[in-house]
Design an enzyme around this catalytic site. Sequence first.
Site, PDB file in Angstrom:
ATOM      1  N   ALA A 133      17.274 -16.005   8.819  1.00 52.16           N
ATOM      2  CA  ALA A 133      15.973 -16.627   8.607  1.00 52.16           C
ATOM      3  C   ALA A 133      15.082 -16.510   9.835  1.00 52.16           C
ATOM      4  O   ALA A 133      15.537 -16.649  10.975  1.00 52.16           O
ATOM      5  CB  ALA A 133      16.163 -18.093   8.234  1.00 52.16           C
TER       6      ALA A 133
ATOM      7  N   HIS B  43      -1.950  -1.133  11.727  1.00 51.09           N
ATOM      8  CA  HIS B  43      -3.253  -0.728  12.245  1.00 51.09           C
ATOM      9  C   HIS B  43      -3.066  -0.192  13.664  1.00 51.09           C
ATOM     10  O   HIS B  43      -2.180  -0.657  14.391  1.00 51.09           O
ATOM     11  CB  HIS B  43      -4.218  -1.910  12.286  1.00 51.09           C
ATOM     12  CG  HIS B  43      -4.520  -2.496  10.947  1.00 51.09           C
ATOM     13  ND1 HIS B  43      -5.609  -2.124  10.201  1.00 51.09           N
ATOM     14  CD2 HIS B  43      -3.865  -3.426  10.212  1.00 51.09           C
ATOM     15  CE1 HIS B  43      -5.626  -2.809   9.065  1.00 51.09           C
ATOM     16  NE2 HIS B  43      -4.573  -3.606   9.050  1.00 51.09           N
TER      17      HIS B  43
ATOM     18  N   ASP C  66       0.845  -1.204   0.000  1.00 52.41           N
ATOM     19  CA  ASP C  66       0.000   0.000   0.000  1.00 52.41           C
ATOM     20  C   ASP C  66       0.874   1.245   0.000  1.00 52.41           C
ATOM     21  O   ASP C  66       0.594   2.211  -0.707  1.00 52.41           O
ATOM     22  CB  ASP C  66      -0.914  -0.001   1.220  1.00 52.41           C
ATOM     23  CG  ASP C  66      -1.928  -1.132   1.171  1.00 52.41           C
ATOM     24  OD1 ASP C  66      -3.108  -0.851   0.921  1.00 52.41           O
ATOM     25  OD2 ASP C  66      -1.524  -2.293   1.365  1.00 52.41           O
TER      26      ASP C  66
ATOM     27  N   THR D  49      11.772  -4.933  13.051  1.00 51.38           N
ATOM     28  CA  THR D  49      10.910  -3.831  13.476  1.00 51.38           C
ATOM     29  C   THR D  49      11.620  -2.487  13.463  1.00 51.38           C
ATOM     30  O   THR D  49      10.962  -1.449  13.557  1.00 51.38           O
ATOM     31  CB  THR D  49      10.375  -4.087  14.894  1.00 51.38           C
ATOM     32  OG1 THR D  49      11.485  -4.190  15.808  1.00 51.38           O
ATOM     33  CG2 THR D  49       9.567  -5.376  14.942  1.00 51.38           C
TER      34      THR D  49
END
Length: 209
Positions: A155, A112, A90, A160
């Site tokens: 892996a 979200h 997006d 973050t």
Amino acid sequence: MNMRERIIAGKLFLDDCEGLPEERLQAKKRMMAFNQTGPDELEKRFQLLDDIFGTKINAWIEPPFYFCYGHNIELGEECYLNMGCSFIDDAKITIGNNVAFGPGVTIATVGHPIHPDYRRLMYGNQVTIENNCWIGANTTICPGVTIGKNSVVGAGSIVTKDIPENSVAVGNPCRVIRKINEKDRAFYYKDQPFLEEDIEEVYRLNNLE
């Protein structure tokens, strides 16, 4: 500011207006067509990739490959995506040259709000992966992250926060464990050394007709 501008600016948005659902529908059709190509249909596969990204690309992508829009992904030269990668684009995803992705890598540019009253809303933040990175299998890269050039992400990592260049980073949450160094030039796996005759043989065999 319209909804598309809100997405680019990293502000709260919803994606059921301004032609966005129609764009995603067309993208899903191209995605399905690409994922259903046979292993010998390379010409068709490359044409579909050009349509997906909206530009001529020089990369190898193993089906299945999943995305929301496709045209929000900027893919550099000589990249390799192994099977099952999912790019939630997006917001923009920028990938440099010679970047390799193991199977099952997810890049998510959308989040979200935490509070359930607002969770239907979304926000988007660009993800950037610079040149010569290697992203290990089943890694998840979260919104707003930049991974610096030459870095390796192990892996299964959950990235973050930004990863600086020339780093080896692993874990959940992903953390830098060391810098890439001269030992990495001498050994390719644990105590197995690079040998000149070995490298020459690999390239010789690869170039045989």
